[in-house]
Design a protein around this motif. Sequence first.
Motif, short mmCIF file in Angstrom:
data_model
loop_
_atom_site.label_atom_id
_atom_site.label_comp_id
_atom_site.label_asym_id
_atom_site.label_seq_id
_atom_site.Cartn_x
_atom_site.Cartn_y
_atom_site.Cartn_z
N ARG A 132 24.47 -5.12 -18.45
CA ARG A 132 25.18 -3.90 -18.06
C ARG A 132 24.28 -2.72 -18.41
NH1 ARG A 132 29.34 -2.58 -14.81
NH2 ARG A 132 30.55 -0.83 -15.56
N THR A 133 24.09 -1.80 -17.47
CA THR A 133 23.19 -0.67 -17.68
C THR A 133 23.61 0.51 -16.82
OG1 THR A 133 20.83 -0.08 -17.86
CG2 THR A 133 21.46 -1.40 -15.94
N SER A 134 22.76 1.54 -16.77
CA SER A 134 23.00 2.72 -15.92
C SER A 134 21.65 3.31 -15.55
CB SER A 134 23.84 3.76 -16.66
OG SER A 134 23.09 4.30 -17.74
N ASN A 135 21.63 4.16 -14.56
CA ASN A 135 20.37 4.81 -14.17
C ASN A 135 19.85 5.70 -15.29
OD1 ASN A 135 20.32 3.53 -11.72
ND2 ASN A 135 21.32 5.21 -10.63
N ALA A 136 20.75 6.35 -16.03
CA ALA A 136 20.31 7.18 -17.16
C ALA A 136 19.62 6.33 -18.21
CB ALA A 136 21.50 7.92 -17.77
N ARG A 137 20.19 5.18 -18.51
CA ARG A 137 19.57 4.27 -19.49
C ARG A 137 18.23 3.77 -18.99
NH1 ARG A 137 22.13 -1.43 -21.80
NH2 ARG A 137 20.39 -1.86 -23.20
N GLU A 138 18.14 3.42 -17.72
CA GLU A 138 16.89 2.89 -17.15
C GLU A 138 15.80 3.96 -17.04
OE1 GLU A 138 16.33 -0.39 -16.81
OE2 GLU A 138 18.35 -0.51 -17.66
N GLY A 139 16.20 5.21 -17.02
CA GLY A 139 15.23 6.30 -16.93
C GLY A 139 14.46 6.55 -18.22
N ASP A 140 14.91 5.96 -19.31
CA ASP A 140 14.25 6.13 -20.61
C ASP A 140 13.66 4.78 -21.03
OD1 ASP A 140 13.51 6.46 -23.26
OD2 ASP A 140 15.41 7.38 -23.87
N PRO A 141 12.32 4.67 -21.12
CA PRO A 141 11.72 3.39 -21.50
C PRO A 141 12.23 2.83 -22.83
CG PRO A 141 10.04 4.91 -20.72
CD PRO A 141 11.32 5.69 -20.83
N ALA A 142 12.70 3.70 -23.72
CA ALA A 142 13.20 3.24 -25.02
C ALA A 142 14.55 2.53 -24.91
CB ALA A 142 13.30 4.41 -25.99
N LEU A 184 16.46 -3.32 -17.93
CA LEU A 184 15.96 -4.18 -16.86
C LEU A 184 14.62 -4.86 -17.16
CD1 LEU A 184 17.18 -2.26 -13.69
CD2 LEU A 184 18.21 -4.23 -14.85
N PRO A 185 13.67 -4.20 -17.82
CA PRO A 185 12.43 -4.93 -18.15
C PRO A 185 12.69 -6.17 -19.02
CG PRO A 185 12.05 -2.57 -18.34
CD PRO A 185 13.54 -2.77 -18.14
N ALA A 186 13.59 -6.07 -19.98
CA ALA A 186 13.91 -7.22 -20.82
C ALA A 186 14.64 -8.30 -20.01
CB ALA A 186 14.77 -6.80 -22.01
N LEU A 187 15.49 -7.89 -19.06
CA LEU A 187 16.18 -8.85 -18.20
C LEU A 187 15.16 -9.64 -17.38
CD1 LEU A 187 19.03 -9.83 -17.26
CD2 LEU A 187 18.77 -8.22 -15.36
N TRP A 188 14.19 -8.94 -16.79
CA TRP A 188 13.13 -9.61 -16.04
C TRP A 188 12.32 -10.54 -16.96
CZ3 TRP A 188 11.96 -10.47 -11.10
CH2 TRP A 188 12.63 -9.72 -10.14
N ALA A 222 6.56 -0.54 -6.83
CA ALA A 222 7.14 -0.62 -5.49
C ALA A 222 8.67 -0.60 -5.55
CB ALA A 222 6.66 -1.88 -4.77
N VAL A 223 9.25 -1.21 -6.56
CA VAL A 223 10.71 -1.19 -6.72
C VAL A 223 11.17 0.22 -7.04
CG1 VAL A 223 12.68 -2.12 -7.99
CG2 VAL A 223 10.72 -3.57 -7.49
N ILE A 224 10.47 0.87 -7.94
CA ILE A 224 10.83 2.25 -8.31
C ILE A 224 10.73 3.16 -7.09
CG2 ILE A 224 10.14 4.23 -9.72
CD1 ILE A 224 9.24 2.07 -11.85
N ALA A 225 9.65 3.03 -6.32
CA ALA A 225 9.49 3.84 -5.10
C ALA A 225 10.60 3.54 -4.10
CB ALA A 225 8.12 3.58 -4.47
#
Length: 163
Positions: free
Chosen positions: A25-35, A39-43, A108-111
């Motif tokens: 469970r996440t949000s765009n605000a959470r994903e916008g901060d590398p800290a 999603l990187p940990a999920l991958w 590419a995903v971010i773009a």
Amino acid sequence: MTSSHIRPRLVELTSPRDVTGVSVRTSNAREGDPATAALPALWGRFMAAGGLPTTVFSVYTDYESDVHGAYTVVLGREAGPSTSGERTVRVVPGRYAVFTSTGDMPAAVIAGWQAVWAYFAEPDAPARAYTTDFEQYEPEDPSTVHIHVAVRAEASRERPVRA
């Protein structure tokens, strides 16, 4: 090609698709901060469990509200037997705007998602449905992602291609 120039094609998904995998469970605000990005940990969990032997789907579901709210991501494969800690989610049939982005991953995903947000910010864009959206990755073309964003059928003017 900049992300704002990626234009979608409209498709009609005629049957549901079940995807089984790991979730967060996440949000765009959470994903916008590398800290705080989840999603990187999920991958990382997904790749450690066997990676990309087949088509991979990253399904966005259980939207709290809109682009600003929380959502669940299920990263996996078309449903098969689930193992401990996995979840199965159903991609609902309907109309999807499909954005294709190619390049180094994850750039590419971010773009691609930047193109999605720019497109849906346009005044004449169809309304997003916020049911299920998904990214599709093919093992034979690992530098391409197809981002499918559900749109409200009554709001889309173009005739969709059946998928």
